[in-house]
Design an enzyme around this catalytic site. Structure first.
Site, short mmCIF file in Angstrom:
data_model
loop_
_atom_site.label_atom_id
_atom_site.label_comp_id
_atom_site.label_asym_id
_atom_site.label_seq_id
_atom_site.Cartn_x
_atom_site.Cartn_y
_atom_site.Cartn_z
N LYS A 82 42.45 62.07 11.48
CA LYS A 82 43.71 61.38 11.17
C LYS A 82 43.42 59.97 10.64
O LYS A 82 42.53 59.29 11.17
CB LYS A 82 44.55 61.32 12.46
CG LYS A 82 45.94 60.69 12.28
CD LYS A 82 46.70 60.71 13.61
CE LYS A 82 48.10 60.16 13.50
NZ LYS A 82 48.83 60.19 14.78
N SER B 63 53.23 62.58 15.03
CA SER B 63 52.82 61.94 13.80
C SER B 63 51.53 62.50 13.18
O SER B 63 51.27 62.27 12.01
CB SER B 63 52.62 60.45 14.05
OG SER B 63 51.57 60.24 14.98
N SER C 37 52.19 62.96 19.70
CA SER C 37 51.78 63.20 18.31
C SER C 37 50.64 64.18 18.10
O SER C 37 50.33 64.51 16.96
CB SER C 37 51.42 61.88 17.65
OG SER C 37 52.59 61.23 17.27
#
Ligand code: GLN
Length: 484
Positions: free
Chosen positions: A79, A154, A178
């Site tokens: 990420k 997210s 997330s």
């Protein structure tokens, strides 16, 4: 045989038996990215040079007769809030569009030291604020199982990359859900360890008392391997724990007979009917495996969303004060003086959701409101934590839905941030309490295309091994094959 569809151990065996090389596996993944990422849009940036260099190192080690670590040659995505040296680290924000990471986060360093092949950095909600990856400052990511829907957030890019076979496993960050929620939306396993289990060094801070790095995988075993590699004390993060890391993989494949599983009544209200049905089936399956299922109560659950959104915005407003055009990334041009430069940089650099949170956060921390909001929220956080600890005195594991709703359509909740916040209800509580949580696929909705439902398992602080063991037994008994 499709090299992009396998889990870690079978892929590892192929490498060790010299049936395929790490180079071939890396190449197969970049080809898959070339094919699928035009529509899924999971990646912000790829690093083929770094990947092929690592893959060729693994192949040479094998040729030299060296023993390979379990993750050797395994393609992994990261990420874009977790630093990888020499690569841009944007946090999916225009304000960091040109920021290059000066060092590797220990999570990345440990994965590479264990032989993993980093493929690239994945899209997310800007600074990890959101539940759909639509708040990315660049473009939204699509759910590979249904391109009209969100992958969750997210860490939506990290989930979509694995679900679309564009990585075998990935790293995400979880502050209020997330990792767990996108895992549920994309039919994957996703885990947040205990607060402090994995070093946060090199994770760009959103809400420091809640932030975690954790893995996504196609199986519980893969997630256990990933977590085991990245967990453990790191002197660069004073909140990382010195608690020894258990051998999570060795603890799998055991029966879970006699374990006591608590189902909180507060978590079964307000579910979409099909989510409710699937979770009930999941609970029944645990009972069939010999777990003793008991109802429990977590009475402060109703206050969790308010509590989480006060604390996380307060911390975010403080953490994001550093992006002012002086030190990091973007600086707006054409300003008359320093104050104007700060204002214009932040005005142009941050997206709507990040601005909303900075405003909320500065408000709840301001002198007249601190006691009424921030301090009150901290007290509620203690009560929520106490709920969990008392419940976990009686039961070994708590089972809940991961999300009250399955993946929603892109755009469906964008005009209604409050609804988007409310959908985090089942994940933020464990984050506030600092206990570990894992989401495992537990079923799909009827009708086409199927929407996936994830079941969340929670346990006491540092009880990751037990959590993984139950999730593994559940996965094997259920056999929910949901890869696209
Ligand atoms: N959806 C939650 C939020 O918007 C959680 C985000 C996260 O875990 N990073 O804050």
């Amino acid at each position: 045989m499709n090299l992009t569809e396998l889990t870690i151990d079978p892929l590892h065996d192929l490498i060790v038996q010299r049936k395929v090389s790490a180079m071939e596996i890396a190449k197969a993944h970049f080809e898959q990215i070339e094919r699928r990422d035009k529509e899924v849009r999971a990646y912000l940036q790829l690093c083929p040079e770094r990947a092929y260099q690592q893959a060729s190192k693994i192949d040479s080690q094998l040729a030299a007769g060296e023993a390979l670590a379990p993750l050797a040659g395994i393609p992994v995505a990261v990420k874009d809030v977790i630093l990888a040296r020499g690569m841009r680290n944007t946090c999916a924000s225009k304000i960091l569009a040109n920021y290059v990471a000066p060092y590797d986060a220990p999570a990345v360093e440990r994965l590479e030291a264990a032989g993993a092949v980093i493929l690239g950095k994945t899209n997310c909600d800007e600074f990890a604020m959101g539940s759909s990856t639509e708040n990315s400052g660049f473009f939204p990511t699509h759910n590979p199982h249904d391109l009209a829907r969100v992958p969750g957030g997210s860490s939506g890019g990290s989930a979509a990359a694995v679900a679309a076979n564009m990585a075998v496993a990935s790293l995400g960050s979880d502050t209020g859900g997330s990792i767990r929620q996108p895992a549920a939306f994309c039919g994957l396993v996703g885990m947040m360890g205990t607060y402090g289990r994995v070093s946060r060094y090199g994770l760009v801070a959103f809400a420091s008392s809640l932030d975690h790095i954790g893995p996504f995988g196609r199986s519980v075993r893969d997630v256990a391997r990933m977590l085991q590699t990245i967990a453990g004390r790191d002197p660069h993060d004073s909140t990382s724990a010195g608690v020894p890391v258990e051998d999570y993989v060795a603890g799998l494949d055991q029966n879970v007979r006699g374990l006591k599983v608590g189902v909180p009544s507060e978590y079964l209200k307000g579910l979409s009917p099909e989510t409710g049905d699937n979770i009930q089936k999941g609970i029944d399956l645990l009972a069939k495996l010999g777990c003793v299922v008991a109802p429990i109560s977590l009475p402060h659950t109703d206050y969790a969303i308010a509590c989480y959104y006060i604390i996380c915005t307060a911390e975010a407003s403080s953490n994001l004060a550093r992006y002012d055009g002086v030190r990091y990334g973007f600086r707006s041009a054409g300003h008359a003086d320093l104050q104007e430069m700060y204002k214009q940089t932040r005005y142009a650099g941050f997206g709507a959701e990040v601005k909303r949170r900075i405003m909320l956060g500065t408000y709840v921390l301001s002198s007249g409101y601190y006691d009424a909001y921030y301090l009150k929220a901290q007290k509620v956080r203690t009560l929520i934590t106490r709920d969990f600890l008392e419940a976990l005195d009686d039961v070994d594991i708590i089972v809940t839905p991961t999300s009250p709703i399955p993946a929603f359509k892109l755009g469906e909740l964008m005009d209604d941030p409050w609804q988007m916040y409310l959908a985090d209800i089942y994940t933020v509580t464990a984050s506030l309490a600092g206990i570990p949580g894992i989401s495992v696929p537990c079923g799909k909705t009827k009708g086409a295309p199927h929407l996936l439902v994830g079941m969340q398992l929670l346990a006491r602080h540092f009880d990751e091994a037990r959590l993984l063991r139950v999730a593994d037994a559940f996965e094997k008994a259920g056999g929910f094959e949901v890869n696209s």
